[in-house]
Design an enzyme around this catalytic site. Structure first.
Site, mmCIF file in Angstrom:
data_model
loop_
_atom_site.group_PDB
_atom_site.id
_atom_site.type_symbol
_atom_site.label_atom_id
_atom_site.label_comp_id
_atom_site.label_asym_id
_atom_site.label_seq_id
_atom_site.Cartn_x
_atom_site.Cartn_y
_atom_site.Cartn_z
ATOM 1 N N CYS A 1 96.515 104.872 69.350
ATOM 2 C CA CYS A 1 97.441 105.993 69.348
ATOM 3 C C CYS A 1 96.922 107.090 68.421
ATOM 4 O O CYS A 1 96.172 106.826 67.489
ATOM 5 C CB CYS A 1 98.852 105.630 68.878
ATOM 6 N N ARG B 1 92.133 108.411 71.618
ATOM 7 C CA ARG B 1 92.743 107.256 70.961
ATOM 8 C C ARG B 1 93.781 106.563 71.841
ATOM 9 O O ARG B 1 94.333 105.530 71.465
ATOM 10 C CB ARG B 1 93.414 107.689 69.655
ATOM 11 N N TRP C 1 98.729 104.593 73.029
ATOM 12 C CA TRP C 1 97.994 103.496 73.665
ATOM 13 C C TRP C 1 98.924 102.305 73.539
ATOM 14 O O TRP C 1 99.149 101.787 72.441
ATOM 15 C CB TRP C 1 96.683 103.257 72.928
ATOM 16 N N ASN D 1 101.393 105.064 64.503
ATOM 17 C CA ASN D 1 100.185 104.433 65.043
ATOM 18 C C ASN D 1 100.013 103.118 64.296
ATOM 19 O O ASN D 1 99.986 103.115 63.068
ATOM 20 C CB ASN D 1 98.975 105.360 64.806
ATOM 21 N N GLY D 2 99.893 102.020 65.036
ATOM 22 C CA GLY D 2 99.728 100.720 64.376
ATOM 23 C C GLY D 2 100.664 99.714 65.011
ATOM 24 O O GLY D 2 101.159 99.918 66.127
ATOM 25 N N GLU E 1 74.338 95.825 76.387
ATOM 26 C CA GLU E 1 74.915 97.142 76.154
ATOM 27 C C GLU E 1 74.925 97.952 77.457
ATOM 28 O O GLU E 1 75.905 98.639 77.761
ATOM 29 C CB GLU E 1 74.133 97.861 75.040
ATOM 30 N N LYS F 1 78.314 99.407 79.203
ATOM 31 C CA LYS F 1 78.512 100.819 79.549
ATOM 32 C C LYS F 1 78.927 100.952 81.006
ATOM 33 O O LYS F 1 79.843 101.692 81.330
ATOM 34 C CB LYS F 1 77.226 101.633 79.342
ATOM 35 N N GLU G 1 82.505 99.645 81.613
ATOM 36 C CA GLU G 1 83.513 100.483 80.957
ATOM 37 C C GLU G 1 83.870 101.734 81.745
ATOM 38 O O GLU G 1 85.031 102.095 81.860
ATOM 39 C CB GLU G 1 82.909 100.998 79.633
ATOM 40 N N HIS H 1 69.635 79.012 85.429
ATOM 41 C CA HIS H 1 70.603 77.994 84.988
ATOM 42 C C HIS H 1 72.011 78.284 85.500
ATOM 43 O O HIS H 1 72.975 77.751 84.971
ATOM 44 C CB HIS H 1 70.584 77.881 83.467
ATOM 45 N N LYS I 1 89.316 104.827 71.960
ATOM 46 C CA LYS I 1 88.101 104.965 71.170
ATOM 47 C C LYS I 1 88.131 104.132 69.899
ATOM 48 O O LYS I 1 87.165 103.513 69.516
ATOM 49 C CB LYS I 1 87.920 106.442 70.841
HETATM 50 C C1 F6R Z 1 82.079 100.690 73.864
HETATM 51 C C2 F6R Z 1 82.643 100.922 72.544
HETATM 52 C C3 F6R Z 1 83.366 99.794 71.914
HETATM 53 C C4 F6R Z 1 83.268 99.881 70.391
HETATM 54 C C5 F6R Z 1 84.143 98.812 69.747
HETATM 55 C C6 F6R Z 1 83.997 98.815 68.251
HETATM 56 O O1 F6R Z 1 81.412 101.818 74.370
HETATM 57 O O2 F6R Z 1 82.566 101.999 72.016
HETATM 58 O O3 F6R Z 1 82.924 98.567 72.385
HETATM 59 O O4 F6R Z 1 81.943 99.708 70.008
HETATM 60 O O5 F6R Z 1 85.477 99.052 70.096
HETATM 61 O O6 F6R Z 1 84.283 100.051 67.715
HETATM 62 P P1 F6R Z 1 83.709 100.496 66.314
HETATM 63 O O7 F6R Z 1 82.250 100.684 66.448
HETATM 64 O O8 F6R Z 1 84.417 101.786 66.002
HETATM 65 O O9 F6R Z 1 84.049 99.417 65.344
#
Ligand code: F6R
Length: 608
Positions: A2, A27, A74, A99-100, A481, A485, A488, A504, A603
């Protein structure tokens, strides 16, 4: 997660709050709302969906409101509906944004119901509004009510509070969720992130755990968790306004991919002298800590975890000490065995990820020291760690992390070199690797030239539902990774495997509808990897191979290769990440998904 934003000014604040919400939408974007105080009354507008839905209805709010709070959600407790959207009110006069997560909201709700309060939402937040109102009825002031209320709250919160009877005042409190106070001239603000307030100020106070702020147009009074008045210093925002705008790019993600050459320079800036790394950059006690480090434990989530996995290969081969890497959400709940010669490295672009922070808090007394590698200087992770190395990537708005990841890798390789010095890495070798790091901007520039070819390749993925990513050695986390990506932002199911594991089990999945991506630099693992790729071809799987100069994987029916320029072996994970970022971006664009704000994600993950 949020995002919250608040303002107290002498001019109307609706547009300021709305722009703040737009900048905080990364957020969370399940619903949005705003409450304004005008002529002794609070007016509120809430909408399910994105901030634009709120913007479309904004004319319904009194335009002259000079104090207000706003929120983009969120969802954690209750569906993303208008009734669950913030601000939440108690009666007609008090409004809050949060937020929280309030962990003890159920007993509080029962207590408040027994006092006659009626709940209109399914959220944990609404208890805070009614609790404040309940306390106000004892005749105390709003700030006193807030001080008392937070002693009853368990969990995490950043709160913004306004009251119709005190229209010139904005209250805020934080514990476990980020909140900054934006310092203006004759007006002041609060927000979950500095970015939200950049159009109105570049001066910020970071609230500490347990702080409460009482804010008017001209004054900011802060009280610590004991209620004692305290001063919090004001710092200037370091990155220019442009950092928060898309400029010529269609999406923030693409802009951030293209910023990587600049970011590589910034991570190194001020940390190198005569070709050697300056270990003071890690903190005042860094030398002593690194002298005594005999093992490393890395803890992180998501993309940051992948960076940690790559670092393990570097640390074990260059430093020669054991390195463990674990996702924070598991690590924090395990009976971890740690020794007093362990350096704990937490990796996080935001520095507010709840699981990573909790892991740090859980074990920091049991290790030699903690080092945060982070992109946000005032974040909780940085403040609570003994050592910190900032990645200086600048604000990352796209939810899918790109430049934050590659800047973490550089910071991790720098940390590896510092540790390796203690174990006999000679000065000349360090200088040679530092030189390679300094050449990264040019290398990434040349990798970005592959954009058109990668975009062409992406066409083969847009109609697919599944894909496999393969790598070996330190390129295996790169494959992970790449898969993260793709899933996501394009919602295509993508799995990563160390290529040797294929036979396997996962080989059973391979057929013509399963594109298989391989990251295959021309290194000592290539021959092994080639055999694994043969296994895929033999089952009719279509291969997309990112590879190095001078190898012998040929373009042919069912095999598309793209060749990367020569790369120092240590930097292969960094280099091979770039085309994978571009691949997922282009697939998402072809599929027409919301690249910067993919569904169900946010994010900054400040909840468990
Ligand atoms: C994916 C992504 C997330 C963050 C994860 C941790 O693209 O950005 O997987 O890496 O939520 O976030 P941080 O790095 O802020 O601890």
């Amino acid at each position: 997660m949020c995002g919250i934003v608040g303002a107290v000014a002498t001019r109307p604040v609706a547009e300021i709050l709305l722009e703040g919400l737009r900048r905080l939408e990364y957020r969370g974007y399940d619903s949005a709302g705003m409450a304004l105080c005008s002529e002794g009354e609070i007016s509120r507008l809430r909408r399910a969906g994105k901030v634009q839905a709120l913007a479309d209805g904004l004319a319904e709010l009194p335009q002259q409101g000079t104090t207000g709070i706003a929120h983009t959600r969120w969802a954690t407790h209750g569906k993303p509906t208008e009734t669950n959207a913030h601000p939440h009110m108690s009666g007609e006069s008090l409004a809050i944004v949060h937020n929280g997560i309030i962990e003890n909201y159920e007993p509080l709700r029962e207590m408040l119901k027994s006092q006659g309060y009626i709940f209109g939402s399914e959220t944990d937040t609404e208890v805070v509004a009614h609790l404040l109102d309940h306390l106000l009825k004892t005749g105390i002031t709003l700030i006193e009510a807030l001080k008392q209320a937070i002693t009853q709250l368990e969990g995490a919160y950043a709160l913004g509070v306004i009251h119709a009877d005190q229209p010139d005042q904005l209250l805020a409190a934080r514990k476990g969720s980020p909140l900054v106070v934006g310092v203006g001239i004759g007006e002041n603000f609060i927000a979950s992130d500095q970015l939200a307030l950049l159009p109105v100020t570049d001066r910020f106070m970071f609230l500490e755990e347990g702080d409460i702020a009482q804010i008017t147009t001209t004054q900011i009074h802060i009280f610590d968790r004991q209620g004692t008045p305290v001063e919090r210093s004001i710092s200037q925002f370091e990155h220019g306004q442009a950092a928060a705008e898309k400029g010529e790019f269609k999406h923030f993600m693409l802009k951030e991919i293209y910023e990587q050459p600049e970011v590589m320079k910034r991570v190194l800036e001020g940390r190198i002298s005569n070709g050697h790394l300056l270990e003071q950059a890690w903190g005042v006690t860094a030398s002593d800590v690194f002298d005594r480090t005999e093992r490393v434990q890395i803890v992180a989530c998501g993309t940051s975890y992948h960076a940690g996995m790559i670092a393990r290969y570097w640390i074990e081969s260059l430093v020669g000490i054991p390195c463990q890497v674990e996702v924070a959400s598991e690590f924090r709940y395990r009976d971890v065995v740690l020794s007093k010669d362990t350096l704990l490295i937490t990796l996080s672009q935001s520095g507010e990820t709840a699981d990573t922070l909790a892991a740090l808090r859980e074990v920091k007394e049991r290790v030699l020291a903690s080092l945060a590698i982070c992109n946000v200087p005032g974040s909780s992770l940085v403040r609570e760690s003994e050592l910190a190395l900032m990645t200086n990537a600048g604000p990352e708005i796209g939810v899918a992390s790109t430049k934050a990841f590659t800047s973490q890798l550089v910071a991790l390789l720098m940390t590896t070199l510092i540790l390796a010095r203690r174990k006999g890495l000679d000065g000349a070798k360090e200088q040679q690797i530092v030189k390679e790091l300094q050449a990264l901007p040019a290398l990434i520039d040349s990798l970005l030239e592959m954009d058109t070819a990668v975009a062409k390749m992406s066409e083969a993925f847009a109609e697919k539902h599944h894909s496999l990513f393969l790598g070996r050695g330190s390129l295996y986390p790169v494959a992970m990774e790449g898969a993260l990506k793709l899933k996501e932002i394009s919602y295509i199911h993508a799995e990563a495997y160390p290529a040797g594991e294929l036979k396997h089990g996962p080989l059973a999945l391979v057929d013509k509808d399963m594109p298989v991506v391989a990251v295959a630099p021309n290194n000592e693992m290539l021959d092994k990897l080639k055999s694994n790729l043969q296994e895929v071809r033999a089952r009719g799987g279509e291969l997309f191979v990112f590879t190095g100069c001078g190898q012998s994987i040929q373009n042919e029916q069912g095999v598309t290769t793209l060749t990367l320029p020569p790369v120092h072996p240590l930097l292969e994970p960094l280099a091979y990440t770039i085309p994978l970022q571009l691949l997922s971006y282009h697939v998402a664009v072809l599929k027409g998904t919301d690249v910067d704000q993919p569904r169900n994600l946010a994010k900054s993950v400040t909840v468990e």
